[in-house]
Design an enzyme around this catalytic site. Structure first.
Site, PDB file in Angstrom:
ATOM      1  N   SER A 144      -4.838  50.404 -52.183  1.00 11.07           N
ATOM      2  CA  SER A 144      -4.786  51.599 -53.035  1.00 11.07           C
ATOM      3  C   SER A 144      -6.188  52.143 -53.322  1.00 11.07           C
ATOM      4  CB  SER A 144      -4.019  51.329 -54.329  1.00 11.07           C
ATOM      5  OG  SER A 144      -4.543  50.226 -54.993  1.00 11.07           O
ATOM      6  N   ASP A 151     -14.985  41.734 -63.419  1.00 16.18           N
ATOM      7  CA  ASP A 151     -15.417  43.151 -63.460  1.00 16.18           C
ATOM      8  C   ASP A 151     -15.110  43.824 -64.795  1.00 16.18           C
ATOM      9  OD1 ASP A 151     -12.660  43.346 -62.859  1.00 16.18           O
ATOM     10  OD2 ASP A 151     -12.925  44.770 -61.201  1.00 16.18           O
ATOM     11  N   ASP A 195     -12.840  47.205 -56.948  1.00 15.93           N
ATOM     12  CA  ASP A 195     -12.234  47.589 -55.673  1.00 15.93           C
ATOM     13  C   ASP A 195     -12.743  48.948 -55.197  1.00 15.93           C
ATOM     14  OD1 ASP A 195     -10.893  45.282 -56.194  1.00 15.93           O
ATOM     15  OD2 ASP A 195      -9.008  46.251 -56.724  1.00 15.93           O
ATOM     16  N   GLY A 226       0.053  45.272 -50.171  1.00 15.12           N
ATOM     17  CA  GLY A 226       0.555  44.169 -51.003  1.00 15.12           C
ATOM     18  C   GLY A 226      -0.128  42.844 -50.731  1.00 15.12           C
ATOM     19  N   ALA A 227      -1.283  42.865 -50.074  1.00 12.33           N
ATOM     20  CA  ALA A 227      -1.967  41.621 -49.728  1.00 12.33           C
ATOM     21  C   ALA A 227      -3.130  41.350 -50.665  1.00 12.33           C
ATOM     22  CB  ALA A 227      -2.466  41.686 -48.284  1.00 12.33           C
ATOM     23  N   TYR A 233      -1.814  40.461 -65.120  1.00 11.25           N
ATOM     24  CA  TYR A 233      -3.182  41.005 -65.045  1.00 11.25           C
ATOM     25  C   TYR A 233      -3.567  41.600 -66.402  1.00 11.25           C
ATOM     26  CZ  TYR A 233      -7.256  43.539 -63.313  1.00 11.25           C
ATOM     27  OH  TYR A 233      -8.542  44.008 -63.116  1.00 11.25           O
TER      28      TYR A 233
END
Ligand code: GLA
Length: 377
Positions: free
Chosen positions: A123, A34, A167, A117-118, A219
């Site tokens: 978020s 992305d 996301d 957290g998965a 990241y």
């Protein structure tokens, strides 16, 4: 799920004006493409954030059954003014104001069943629910196609995480029974039919429960390396590197690590396009090998997998999955496997046994059903 209207009533002594929901997501294929202006193919989960909200006379107040303390702010200020979980809410207020919108003062009560957290974008779901509520409450004229960039800006600038736009796009733009084919450069989307159940198939998601380590730093490092490679290759973004003459292009780079990063992104973009072509012609099972190739590319070239996700992918494939791969940013999180619907228990057991053999914390499996994006309930 928690009765969030009841929480709202308890906290603010009135009925909410409405309820807004926004889901978590898994990405079928297209990882770390992305922010390289490339292609992604996520779908929304049934798990979602639900926000009960009302216009208020001034400021913003937020409470949640998942947090001990309500948070209030009269001004989102600049990044860093509101921290912790409420930064996602303040970030949306800030991004809207910064884009020149009249943000309505509002009270919120928030709940969620998106696993935290998965790596399934809890978020982005929170940002998208709050954004959708504020747009409706304020009667703001913001086309749906422009909303993900606002939420991404809240995440990048206010919260401070250097993520791409996948996301928030998934949480806002996905449709039930479809995967969202998104061109991250043009923001154009195509809703790709992805009715796995009709084909006797299922997407099994397994949360590896691996402790996330170094996620933010790694990241950011991957993103930097991609941007640096694009600069060295003289293209606006890695999206502009053609898959056809990839080997020749890679020879222009001295650094082997950078070459592998580029190879992941360029081949992954191509795998998204190939997956979309297969889905358009109804050949769902045949996307399996592309998913598995995507995993190998993330493991060997992009180096963002961990032992727990590699073991889960391997076990799912051995148990008969058509394809399996890690989904999301990496360093833990979930895998997804395309399986015959009646094999869900067998594949789950295979992954659980493999985890036991390796002495890993037990994984959490669930079947993912492509669901609706952000909406007023
Ligand atoms: C995280 C980011 C996304 C995307 C994925 C990897 O989920 O938030 O923008 O980069 O990682 O594909």
């Amino acid at each position: 799920m928690t009765d969030v209207a009841a929480i709202f009533r308890d906290q603010y002594g009135q009925e909410p004006d409405g309820l807004w929901a926004a889901p978590g997501r898994v990405n079928l294929i297209g990882e770390h493409t992305d922010y390289n202006d490339g292609f992604v193919l996520p779908f929304a989960l049934p798990e979602r954030v639900v926000a009960a909200a009302s216009r208020a006379s001034s400021g913003w107040r937020v409470c949640s059954d998942l947090q001990d303390q309500p948070v209030a702010f009269s001004d989102a200020g600049s990044p860093g003014t509101v921290t912790g979980w409420a930064a996602y809410v303040a970030g949306i207020v800030w991004a809207l104001a910064e884009a020149g919108h009249e943000v309505p003062p509002a009270n919120f009560a928030i709940t969620s069943d998106v696993p935290l957290g998965a790596g399934v974008s809890s978020s982005a779901a929170l940002e998208s629910a709050v954004l959708t509520a504020l747009i409706d409450l304020g009667g703001l004229d913001i086309p749906v196609a422009e909303r993900p960039a606002l939420a991404q800006r809240a995440e990048n600038r206010y919260v401070g995480a250097p993520t791409g736009i996948m996301d928030q796009s998934a949480s806002i733009r996905c449709e039930a029974g479809r995967a969202l084919f998104l061109d991250c450069r043009s923001q154009e989307v195509e809703q790709i039919p992805f009715d796995v159940a009709a084909e006797g198939l299922a997407v099994l998601v397994v949360n590896s429960n691996a402790p996330h380590q170094h996620v933010d730093g790694e990241y950011g490092a991957r993103r930097k390396s991609c941007e640096e490679a694009a600069r060295l290759l003289g293209v606006p973004a890695l999206r502009d590197v053609s898959a056809d003459d990839l080997d020749e292009t890679l020879e222009k780079l001295d650094d082997d690590v950078m070459r592998r990063r580029v190879r992941h992104v360029v081949t992954e973009d191509q795998r998204v396009l190939d997956t979309v072509a297969l889905l358009r012609s109804g050949r769902i099972r045949e996307i399996g090998p592309l998913m598995t190739a995507s995993h190998a590319s993330m493991r060997d070239d992009f180096e963002i997998t961990v032992a727990e996700v590699d073991v889960a992918v391997e076990a799912a494939l051995m148990a008969g999955a058509y394809g399996a791969r890690m989904t999301g940013g990496g360093f833990g999180g979930c895998i997804l496997a395309l399986i015959d619907a009646d094999r869900a228990d067998a594949v789950t057991t295979a992954v659980e046994s493999a985890y036991e053999r390796h002495g890993f914390t037990a994984p959490t499996p669930f079947v993912a059903v492509p669901s609706q994006g952000a909406t007023r309930l």
